[in-house]
Design an enzyme around this catalytic site. Structure first.
Site, PDB file in Angstrom:
ATOM      1  N   CYS A 105       9.917 106.415  39.187  1.00  0.00           N
ATOM      2  CA  CYS A 105       9.636 106.326  40.625  1.00  0.00           C
ATOM      3  C   CYS A 105      10.584 105.393  41.338  1.00  0.00           C
ATOM      4  O   CYS A 105      10.923 105.610  42.490  1.00  0.00           O
ATOM      5  CB  CYS A 105       8.201 105.870  40.828  1.00  0.00           C
ATOM      6  SG  CYS A 105       7.843 104.302  40.020  1.00  0.00           S
ATOM      7  N   GLU A 144       0.354 104.127  44.387  1.00  0.00           N
ATOM      8  CA  GLU A 144       1.765 103.924  44.018  1.00  0.00           C
ATOM      9  C   GLU A 144       2.384 105.311  43.960  1.00  0.00           C
ATOM     10  O   GLU A 144       2.111 106.074  43.042  1.00  0.00           O
ATOM     11  CB  GLU A 144       1.853 103.243  42.647  1.00  0.00           C
ATOM     12  CG  GLU A 144       1.087 101.944  42.541  1.00  0.00           C
ATOM     13  CD  GLU A 144       1.780 100.797  43.250  1.00  0.00           C
ATOM     14  OE1 GLU A 144       2.981 100.920  43.547  1.00  0.00           O
ATOM     15  OE2 GLU A 144       1.112  99.792  43.530  1.00  0.00           O
ATOM     16  N   GLY A 153       1.135 108.320  41.288  1.00  0.00           N
ATOM     17  CA  GLY A 153       1.554 109.718  41.196  1.00  0.00           C
ATOM     18  C   GLY A 153       2.281 110.129  42.454  1.00  0.00           C
ATOM     19  O   GLY A 153       2.867 109.297  43.152  1.00  0.00           O
ATOM     20  N   ASN A 212       5.161 110.001  33.526  1.00  0.00           N
ATOM     21  CA  ASN A 212       6.558 109.588  33.352  1.00  0.00           C
ATOM     22  C   ASN A 212       6.720 108.240  32.667  1.00  0.00           C
ATOM     23  O   ASN A 212       7.713 108.000  32.007  1.00  0.00           O
ATOM     24  CB  ASN A 212       7.291 109.602  34.691  1.00  0.00           C
ATOM     25  CG  ASN A 212       6.758 108.583  35.662  1.00  0.00           C
ATOM     26  OD1 ASN A 212       5.552 108.381  35.756  1.00  0.00           O
ATOM     27  ND2 ASN A 212       7.642 107.938  36.382  1.00  0.00           N
TER      28      ASN A 212
HETATM   29  P1  NAD Z   1       0.855 113.935  40.306  1.00  0.00           P
HETATM   30  O1  NAD Z   1       0.423 113.406  41.624  1.00  0.00           O
HETATM   31  O2  NAD Z   1       0.952 115.397  40.137  1.00  0.00           O
HETATM   32  O3  NAD Z   1      -0.127 113.434  39.141  1.00  0.00           O
HETATM   33  C1  NAD Z   1      -0.418 112.081  38.929  1.00  0.00           C
HETATM   34  C2  NAD Z   1      -1.799 111.962  38.313  1.00  0.00           C
HETATM   35  O4  NAD Z   1      -2.751 112.441  39.266  1.00  0.00           O
HETATM   36  C3  NAD Z   1      -1.996 112.790  37.060  1.00  0.00           C
HETATM   37  O5  NAD Z   1      -2.817 112.096  36.152  1.00  0.00           O
HETATM   38  C4  NAD Z   1      -2.707 114.035  37.587  1.00  0.00           C
HETATM   39  O6  NAD Z   1      -3.489 114.676  36.603  1.00  0.00           O
HETATM   40  C5  NAD Z   1      -3.572 113.420  38.665  1.00  0.00           C
HETATM   41  N1  NAD Z   1      -4.004 114.355  39.697  1.00  0.00           N
HETATM   42  C6  NAD Z   1      -3.483 115.559  40.035  1.00  0.00           C
HETATM   43  N2  NAD Z   1      -4.189 116.109  41.058  1.00  0.00           N
HETATM   44  C7  NAD Z   1      -5.166 115.236  41.374  1.00  0.00           C
HETATM   45  C8  NAD Z   1      -6.210 115.224  42.348  1.00  0.00           C
HETATM   46  N3  NAD Z   1      -6.381 116.239  43.193  1.00  0.00           N
HETATM   47  N4  NAD Z   1      -7.026 114.152  42.410  1.00  0.00           N
HETATM   48  C9  NAD Z   1      -6.851 113.105  41.573  1.00  0.00           C
HETATM   49  N5  NAD Z   1      -5.892 113.060  40.613  1.00  0.00           N
HETATM   50  C10 NAD Z   1      -5.058 114.118  40.518  1.00  0.00           C
HETATM   51  O7  NAD Z   1       2.230 113.216  39.974  1.00  0.00           O
HETATM   52  P2  NAD Z   1       3.155 113.455  38.699  1.00  0.00           P
HETATM   53  O8  NAD Z   1       3.975 114.654  38.943  1.00  0.00           O
HETATM   54  O9  NAD Z   1       2.362 113.383  37.448  1.00  0.00           O
HETATM   55  O10 NAD Z   1       4.059 112.147  38.738  1.00  0.00           O
HETATM   56  C11 NAD Z   1       5.266 112.094  39.377  1.00  0.00           C
HETATM   57  C12 NAD Z   1       5.109 111.439  40.721  1.00  0.00           C
HETATM   58  O11 NAD Z   1       4.562 110.142  40.562  1.00  0.00           O
HETATM   59  C13 NAD Z   1       6.439 111.228  41.414  1.00  0.00           C
HETATM   60  O12 NAD Z   1       6.299 111.503  42.778  1.00  0.00           O
HETATM   61  C14 NAD Z   1       6.709 109.750  41.194  1.00  0.00           C
HETATM   62  O13 NAD Z   1       7.578 109.175  42.140  1.00  0.00           O
HETATM   63  C15 NAD Z   1       5.339 109.185  41.270  1.00  0.00           C
HETATM   64  N6  NAD Z   1       5.285 107.886  40.587  1.00  0.00           N
HETATM   65  C16 NAD Z   1       5.120 106.761  41.331  1.00  0.00           C
HETATM   66  C17 NAD Z   1       5.118 105.525  40.715  1.00  0.00           C
HETATM   67  C18 NAD Z   1       4.962 104.255  41.507  1.00  0.00           C
HETATM   68  O14 NAD Z   1       4.700 103.217  40.914  1.00  0.00           O
HETATM   69  N7  NAD Z   1       5.138 104.266  42.813  1.00  0.00           N
HETATM   70  C19 NAD Z   1       5.278 105.445  39.334  1.00  0.00           C
HETATM   71  C20 NAD Z   1       5.445 106.621  38.619  1.00  0.00           C
HETATM   72  C21 NAD Z   1       5.443 107.836  39.247  1.00  0.00           C
END
Ligand code: NAD
Length: 533
Positions: free
Chosen positions: A304, A270, A248, A174
């Site tokens: 986020c 995060e 994520g 994002n």
């Molecule tokens: P996600 O958890 O699906 O993916 C995030 C990252 O993790 C990606 O690179 C993905 O390939 C990787 N990933 C997926 N499965 C994994 C595993 N089993 N082990 C290790 N890595 C893995 O999240 P998303 O849908 O890409 O992002 C959206 C989410 O992220 C929302 O919940 C949002 O609130 C959160 N987010 C948080 C922040 C923050 O700073 N707190 C910032 C941006 C987004």
């Protein structure tokens, strides 16, 4: 039910034709030579503005992750010996390159994420600010410091900051530039190297960031990139690095934390949020309505720290809602690679399904759609209108679950106690926003809200952009902090070296243990008296 009017499309404003990418079609493939990838399998990313392919790249295997970590370990041995001021100088050059190459970066962020250009600019600014902050502060934060010893004058204590080694960074789609770079920069300046797994949808932007770092002077191999599915590459990465910085969803964050705990390596997480905004009875309503639009619809709500729950004081509810809706209806949806649009696209068909699903679920259970509430395929395949809901109740998914789209629910509150209780409802605690004409009242209420950041009279940018302050989540929104001194201390082990002078910490020859214990009791009592505040 009355259907709200459709929101306007942005015009190309003399700039690039909407949706037609100014990015060189071969750019992402050329940048991909940096990726450690030999799996023989490929992944194609698609441009949200048009649904057309951006690039098809070979992905990494678990063996490639191991190879990337091995290279990063070798690079770390020499990188950690580069004097800190030279490491910091690379970040300062990177800062300037980010602004020099801004147009290229903005184009690529828009191409991969589908966000409006003004929201892409937030990423460029955030990366540059972070680079400057750590370049300027790392020397002070990381230098060896003296601490008080057990016996004044007789015990000297030095605290050293030792880089962890290889830091793994896993980032989402994002904020493909900001979240790709900002956790790695403090790790680098502290003497670590990085192995990075960006989300596949942001791979090009991440690689352009690494190219700029290399141009700024970062040695080859100090920042390795692997590319592919998170569930395939995430576990071997967590299994090999010395620290893991994850951004994520909360669900994935839990898996990463469990795995890191098994190995006893640290992890910062995060994660997601369901962030509240409070509009108090004394708020400047125009300012609050402007702030609410930014809070709810920046990056089409895929942010986020964005707001999905909007609580408004009873006394000003109607007036605020009228001003807010007027602004929401004026939002220009746009797939243009210029500054003519206000709201961009959702990132994918899956994200569109999730957002539309939340709105349909709410509508079916009795929510009222005050604005938006529909996809806009006429602008681009995954566009969805900024949407405002009222009468949302706990059985609706959008009440407590993160939608991660341009959808906000409006609620009324009676008094401050009610407002704080409602803001604290649920399990998340990432960000909050309070609008009031009394800054002191806003700061007092902020202390009662269980979230890692609170913005008074701003949406999210005041905390997000204040790099000297820690940022992260309470409760299900995460562990650890990025930004500020906390954001660099996670990447070092703190080593205390104590030198004992003259007297050992034991009974000297000729003094019984009992008399020694009595002597020390007297000495510690005296110290306690001397150190009273
Ligand atoms: P996600 O958890 O699906 O993916 C995030 C990252 O993790 C990606 O690179 C993905 O390939 C990787 N990933 C997926 N499965 C994994 C595993 N089993 N082990 C290790 N890595 C893995 O999240 P998303 O849908 O890409 O992002 C959206 C989410 O992220 C929302 O919940 C949002 O609130 C959160 N987010 C948080 C922040 C923050 O700073 N707190 C910032 C941006 C987004």
């Amino acid at each position: 039910m009355v259907t709200p009017p459709a929101m306007p499309r942005g015009t190309a404003g003399g700039g690039t034709t909407a949706g037609r990418s100014p990015v060189d079609p071969g750019l992402v493939s050329r940048l991909a030579v940096r990726v450690v990838a030999t799996s023989g399998r490929e992944h194609t990313s698609y441009a949200p503005f048009t649904g057309e392919p951006i690039a098809t790249l070979e992905t990494s295997s678990p063996a490639d992750v191991a190879e990337a970590v091995r290279r990063a370990q070798t690079a770390q041995r020499s990188w950690s010996r580069v004097p800190l001021d030279l490491r910091a100088a690379i970040l300062l050059r990177f800062h300037d390159l980010v602004f020099d190459r801004q147009r290229e970066l903005l184009d690529l962020v828009q191409l991969e994420s589908g966000k409006a250009r003004k929201h892409a600019f937030e990423e460029v600014a955030h990366v540059a600010l972070t680079a400057r902050y750590y370049a300027r502060t790392a020397g002070r934060l990381l230098r060896t410091s003296r601490r008080r010893g057990v016996l004044p004058l007789l015990t000297r204590v030095d605290v050293h900051r030792v880089p962890k080694g290889v830091v793994g960074v896993i980032s989402p789609w994002n904020y493909p530039f900001s979240l790709a770079m900002c956790d790695g920069l403090p790790a680098l300046v502290a003497g670590n190297t990085v192995v990075h797994k960006p989300d596949s949808q942001g791979i090009g932007t991440a690689l352009l960031g690494v190219e700029l770092l290399t141009e700024a002077g970062l040695p080859a191999d100090a920042w390795q990139v692997v590319h592919g599915d998170g569930p395939v590459l995430g576990p071997p990465l967590v299994d090999a690095v010395d620290y893991l910085s994850f951004t994520g969803s909360t669900g994935t964050g839990r898996q990463v934390a469990t795995r890191a705990a098994e190995r006893l390596v640290g992890a910062s997480l995060e994660l997601g949020g369901k962030n509240p905004m409070l509009v108090l009875h004394d708020a400047d309503l125009d300012r609050a309505a402007d702030g609410a639009v930014r809070a709810c619809f920046s990056s089409a709500g895929q942010i986020c720290v964005g707001v999905e729950r909007l609580f408004v004081a009873d006394q000003v509810y109607e007036e605020f809602v009228e001003r807010f809706l007027r602004r929401v209806h004026a939002q220009r949806l746009s797939a243009a690679f210029d500054y003519t649009g206000d709201v961009g696209s959702l990132v994918s068909a899956a994200q569109l399904d999730r957002v539309a699903g939340h709105v349909e679920d709410a509508r079916a259970k009795g929510a009222v759609v005050l604005a938006g509430g529909r996809p806009r395929p006429d602008v681009g395949p995954w566009f969805y209108e900024p949407t405002v809901l009222a009468h949302v109740t706990p059985e609706m998914a959008c009440f407590g679950e993160e939608t991660f789209g341009p959808v906000v629910s409006l609620y009324r509150f009676t008094d401050e106690t009610d407002a704080v209780a409602r803001a604290n409802d649920g399990t998340f605690g990432l960000n909050a926003s309070i609008y009031t004409s009394d800054g002191a009242r806003g700061r007092r209420l902020a202390r009662a809200i269980r979230s890692g950041t609170v913005n008074v009279n701003e949406a999210y940018g005041a905390t997000f952009g204040s790099i000297d302050a820690p940022m992260g989540g309470m409760r299900d929104s995460g562990l650890g902090r990025r930004q500020g001194p906390e954001g660099i201390y996670r990447y070092v082990d703190q080593q205390a070296v104590a030198t004992q002078r003259a007297m050992p910490l034991a009974a000297p020859p000729g003094l019984s243990d009992e008399r020694y214990a009595r002597l020390m009791t007297g000495a510690f009592r005296l110290l306690n008296r001397l150190h009273r505040p």
